[in-house]
Write a protein that holds these residues in place. Structure first.
Motif, PDB file in Angstrom:
ATOM      1  N   ALA A  74      -2.796   8.497  12.867  1.00  0.00           N
ATOM      2  CA  ALA A  74      -1.539   7.579  13.316  1.00  0.00           C
ATOM      3  C   ALA A  74      -0.150   8.594  13.060  1.00  0.00           C
ATOM      4  N   LEU A  75      -0.322   9.089  12.946  1.00  0.00           N
ATOM      5  CA  LEU A  75       0.759   9.830  12.709  1.00  0.00           C
ATOM      6  C   LEU A  75       1.031  11.532  12.959  1.00  0.00           C
ATOM      7  N   SER A  76      -0.510  11.960  13.132  1.00  0.00           N
ATOM      8  CA  SER A  76      -0.195  13.236  13.884  1.00  0.00           C
ATOM      9  C   SER A  76       0.312  13.137  14.973  1.00  0.00           C
ATOM     10  N   THR A  77       0.522  14.261  15.595  1.00  0.00           N
ATOM     11  CA  THR A  77       1.234  14.425  16.705  1.00  0.00           C
ATOM     12  C   THR A  77       0.728  15.714  17.324  1.00  0.00           C
ATOM     13  N   PRO A  78       0.415  15.649  19.060  1.00  0.00           N
ATOM     14  CA  PRO A  78       0.260  17.453  19.228  1.00  0.00           C
ATOM     15  C   PRO A  78       1.197  18.677  18.736  1.00  0.00           C
ATOM     16  N   VAL A  79       1.873  18.122  17.719  1.00  0.00           N
ATOM     17  CA  VAL A  79       3.004  19.310  17.147  1.00  0.00           C
ATOM     18  C   VAL A  79       3.495  19.548  15.722  1.00  0.00           C
ATOM     19  N   LEU A  80       2.210  18.011  15.394  1.00  0.00           N
ATOM     20  CA  LEU A  80       2.733  17.223  13.746  1.00  0.00           C
ATOM     21  C   LEU A  80       1.699  17.113  13.365  1.00  0.00           C
ATOM     22  N   ARG A  81       1.269  18.489  12.728  1.00  0.00           N
ATOM     23  CA  ARG A  81      -0.737  18.607  11.902  1.00  0.00           C
ATOM     24  C   ARG A  81      -0.414  17.759  10.905  1.00  0.00           C
ATOM     25  N   LEU A  82      -0.907  16.473  10.487  1.00  0.00           N
ATOM     26  CA  LEU A  82      -1.340  16.127   9.132  1.00  0.00           C
ATOM     27  C   LEU A  82      -2.617  16.698   8.733  1.00  0.00           C
ATOM     28  N   TYR A  83      -2.647  17.626   7.253  1.00  0.00           N
ATOM     29  CA  TYR A  83      -3.623  17.458   6.487  1.00  0.00           C
ATOM     30  C   TYR A  83      -3.861  15.880   5.320  1.00  0.00           C
ATOM     31  N   ARG A  84      -4.917  15.706   5.120  1.00  0.00           N
ATOM     32  CA  ARG A  84      -5.191  14.636   3.997  1.00  0.00           C
ATOM     33  C   ARG A  84      -5.063  14.668   2.507  1.00  0.00           C
ATOM     34  N   THR A  85      -4.987  14.317   1.488  1.00  0.00           N
ATOM     35  CA  THR A  85      -5.928  13.885   0.244  1.00  0.00           C
ATOM     36  C   THR A  85      -5.872  12.751  -0.639  1.00  0.00           C
ATOM     37  N   THR A  86      -6.357  12.301  -1.551  1.00  0.00           N
ATOM     38  CA  THR A  86      -5.792  11.524  -2.473  1.00  0.00           C
ATOM     39  C   THR A  86      -5.051  11.855  -3.816  1.00  0.00           C
ATOM     40  N   ASP A  87      -4.934  12.926  -3.864  1.00  0.00           N
ATOM     41  CA  ASP A  87      -4.392  13.486  -4.900  1.00  0.00           C
ATOM     42  C   ASP A  87      -3.165  12.950  -4.062  1.00  0.00           C
ATOM     43  N   VAL A  88      -2.640  12.103  -4.607  1.00  0.00           N
ATOM     44  CA  VAL A  88      -0.791  11.874  -4.537  1.00  0.00           C
ATOM     45  C   VAL A  88       0.314  12.245  -5.025  1.00  0.00           C
ATOM     46  N   THR A  89      -0.696  12.176  -6.570  1.00  0.00           N
ATOM     47  CA  THR A  89       0.641  12.818  -7.465  1.00  0.00           C
ATOM     48  C   THR A  89       1.302  13.905  -8.117  1.00  0.00           C
ATOM     49  N   GLY A  90       0.143  15.131  -7.218  1.00  0.00           N
ATOM     50  CA  GLY A  90       0.185  16.513  -7.062  1.00  0.00           C
ATOM     51  C   GLY A  90       1.014  16.254  -5.637  1.00  0.00           C
ATOM     52  N   ALA A  91       0.920  16.409  -4.868  1.00  0.00           N
ATOM     53  CA  ALA A  91       1.442  15.548  -3.512  1.00  0.00           C
ATOM     54  C   ALA A  91       2.348  15.688  -3.421  1.00  0.00           C
ATOM     55  N   GLU A  92       3.173  14.747  -4.396  1.00  0.00           N
ATOM     56  CA  GLU A  92       4.898  14.688  -4.316  1.00  0.00           C
ATOM     57  C   GLU A  92       5.176  15.515  -5.607  1.00  0.00           C
ATOM     58  N   LEU A  93       4.420  15.717  -6.765  1.00  0.00           N
ATOM     59  CA  LEU A  93       4.484  16.701  -7.249  1.00  0.00           C
ATOM     60  C   LEU A  93       5.279  17.970  -6.723  1.00  0.00           C
ATOM     61  N   GLY A  94       4.619  18.191  -6.146  1.00  0.00           N
ATOM     62  CA  GLY A  94       4.781  19.961  -5.578  1.00  0.00           C
ATOM     63  C   GLY A  94       5.842  20.070  -4.443  1.00  0.00           C
ATOM     64  N   GLY A  95       6.227  18.174  -3.534  1.00  0.00           N
ATOM     65  CA  GLY A  95       7.398  18.213  -3.036  1.00  0.00           C
ATOM     66  C   GLY A  95       8.828  18.409  -3.538  1.00  0.00           C
ATOM     67  N   ALA A 104       0.972  -1.325   0.252  1.00  0.00           N
ATOM     68  CA  ALA A 104       0.159   0.383   0.339  1.00  0.00           C
ATOM     69  C   ALA A 104       0.909   1.299   0.156  1.00  0.00           C
ATOM     70  N   VAL A 105       0.405   1.968  -0.775  1.00  0.00           N
ATOM     71  CA  VAL A 105       1.246   3.271  -1.203  1.00  0.00           C
ATOM     72  C   VAL A 105       1.240   5.083  -0.482  1.00  0.00           C
ATOM     73  N   ALA A 106       1.669   5.565  -0.192  1.00  0.00           N
ATOM     74  CA  ALA A 106       1.516   6.542   0.645  1.00  0.00           C
ATOM     75  C   ALA A 106       2.644   8.132   0.330  1.00  0.00           C
ATOM     76  N   VAL A 107       2.333   8.942   0.637  1.00  0.00           N
ATOM     77  CA  VAL A 107       3.257   9.856   0.607  1.00  0.00           C
ATOM     78  C   VAL A 107       3.001  10.918   1.709  1.00  0.00           C
ATOM     79  N   LEU A 108       4.518  10.738   2.075  1.00  0.00           N
ATOM     80  CA  LEU A 108       4.223  12.305   3.972  1.00  0.00           C
ATOM     81  C   LEU A 108       5.288  13.226   3.119  1.00  0.00           C
ATOM     82  N   THR A 109       4.604  14.777   2.481  1.00  0.00           N
ATOM     83  CA  THR A 109       5.301  15.710   2.279  1.00  0.00           C
ATOM     84  C   THR A 109       4.496  17.410   3.211  1.00  0.00           C
ATOM     85  N   GLY A 110       5.338  18.123   3.238  1.00  0.00           N
ATOM     86  CA  GLY A 110       5.208  19.617   3.045  1.00  0.00           C
ATOM     87  C   GLY A 110       6.017  20.374   3.508  1.00  0.00           C
ATOM     88  N   PRO A 111       6.055  21.345   4.080  1.00  0.00           N
ATOM     89  CA  PRO A 111       7.163  22.728   4.639  1.00  0.00           C
ATOM     90  C   PRO A 111       7.102  22.220   6.036  1.00  0.00           C
TER      91      PRO A 111
END
Ligand SMILES: NC(=O)c1ccc[n+]([C@@H]2O[C@H](COP(=O)([O-])OP(=O)(O)OC[C@H]3O[C@@H](n4cnc5c(N)ncnc54)[C@H](O)[C@@H]3O)[C@@H](O)[C@H]2O)c1
Ligand SMILES: O=P(O)(O)OC[C@H](O)CO
Length: 313
Positions: free
Chosen positions: A154-175, A117-124
């Protein structure tokens, strides 16, 4: 969920520190002789909840594996270890496009490990900020919306806030693409061209990122989010960024440590190949690719960009 991070560079180590707030984390690296403080992330002592190992089969006993390897190293790692990675949830954090295959990390994973199963974690996010527990917001992308939601929580913490999307292509191209533009922004500042030039590069760079991503099927709102515009802003404005510093050194005609991970250099070349295939215009990426290869001077590159035919915005 049992979690391991594969790749003990600056980012893998920072994620291990942050995610250990939620429970035990295994951190795998090729050479882990450094005990509790990784020289790639100086000043950060690993919490007790982080187990460091150089034993890959042991780390891969976890069901969820975050891949924190540079984009150009990912395919060899995946193909060499495909058997161990079979059936796992694999989350890529690499921000680049593979130069040989002209694909992002999610496609590399899907090809090498077809039943994962594939996912991407990205962002500033700078590794040092995350490791210090400074507030950070990231994007978790997964085409399977249900799995994405589970991973987001599972991967959010009190100081690490994750937003989700189903657009894997867009998320990894942005990064990946923001790293290329950050090199150009660094060149402008290093060459003393000023903040107005940087603003022009960031804005026209975003237009270029959006154009190519749209051709490749990304959603515009993903590019306008954390993984695109958000990371572009961070990386083009901070000397913490290795891509920006690399460009800065080029612009200032200074030496740069070749061992530093600078994803945007190889990715610029990959982008020019992709753009050719897709019929997209990417003048800034083309300029960065030439600069990274040393086939054009900074002065000539800037002149070429400024002398392109005038057009509508
Ligand atoms: N550092 C950051 O602030 C940051 C933030 C977000 C995303 N990222 C992304 O994370 C990825 C990794 O970056 P980083 O900062 O950790 O780089 P890094 O240079 O600090 O570490 C890279 C690690 O990968 C390991 N490695 C390289 N080839 C390998 C292989 N074939 N097998 C196993 N290990 C291998 C190296 O030994 C090293 O530990 C990049 O794509 C980067 O863009 C980094
Ligand atoms: O140091 P850089 O340029 O690789 O950037 C690190 C992160 O990608 C910033 O979000």
């Amino acid at each position: 969920m049992k979690l391991a991070i594969l790749g003990a560079g600056a980012f893998g180590t920072a994620l291990a520190v942050a995610l250990s707030a939620n429970g035990p984390v295994t951190l795998w690296g090729r050479s882990t002789g450094w005990s509790r403080e990784n020289p790639r992330l100086p000043g950060v002592t690993l919490p007790d909840a982080v187990t460091v190992t150089d034993d890959l089969p042991r780390a891969a006993q976890a069901d969820t594996l975050l891949l924190a390897l540079p984009a150009q190293k990912l395919n060899d790692f995946l193909t060499a270890n495909a058997r161990i990675l079979r059936g796992k949830t694999l989350i890529s954090t690499a921000k680049g496009i593979d130069l040989t295959r002209l694909t992002g990390p999610s496609q590399l994973i899907a090809t090498a490990c077809p039943d994962a199963a594939v996912a991407v974690l990205t962002g500033p996010s700078f590794a040092a900020d995350i490791a210090r527990g400074l507030p950070t917001a990231l994007t978790l992308a997964c085409t399977d919306a249900g799995r994405g939601k589970v991973l987001q929580h599972a991967l959010s913490t009190p100081v690490l806030r994750l937003y989700r999307t189903t657009d894997v292509t867009g998320a990894e191209l942005g990064g990946a693409l923001k790293n290329v533009i950050a090199i150009a922004a660094g060149v402008a500042i290093g060459a003393g061209l000023g903040d107005s030039a940087r603003a022009a590069i960031v804005t026209r760079g975003f237009a270029e990122m959006s154009r190519l991503s749209a051709r490749l099927g990304a959603r515009p709102e993903t590019l306008a989010g954390l993984s695109g515009l958000g990371d572009l802003m961070l990386t083009c404005s901070s000397m913490q960024s290795r891509n920006f510093r690399f460009g800065h050194a080029k612009g200032a005609r200074q030496d740069f440590d070749a061992a530093t991970t600078v994803e945007g250099a190889a990715t610029a070349l990959a982008v020019t190949g992709l753009a050719r295939q897709m019929g997209a215009d990417v003048p800034i990426a083309a300029m960065v690719a030439q600069l990274a290869q040393g086939s054009v001077s900074v002065g000539d590159a800037m002149e070429l960009l400024m002398n392109r035919p005038l057009k509508e915005e």
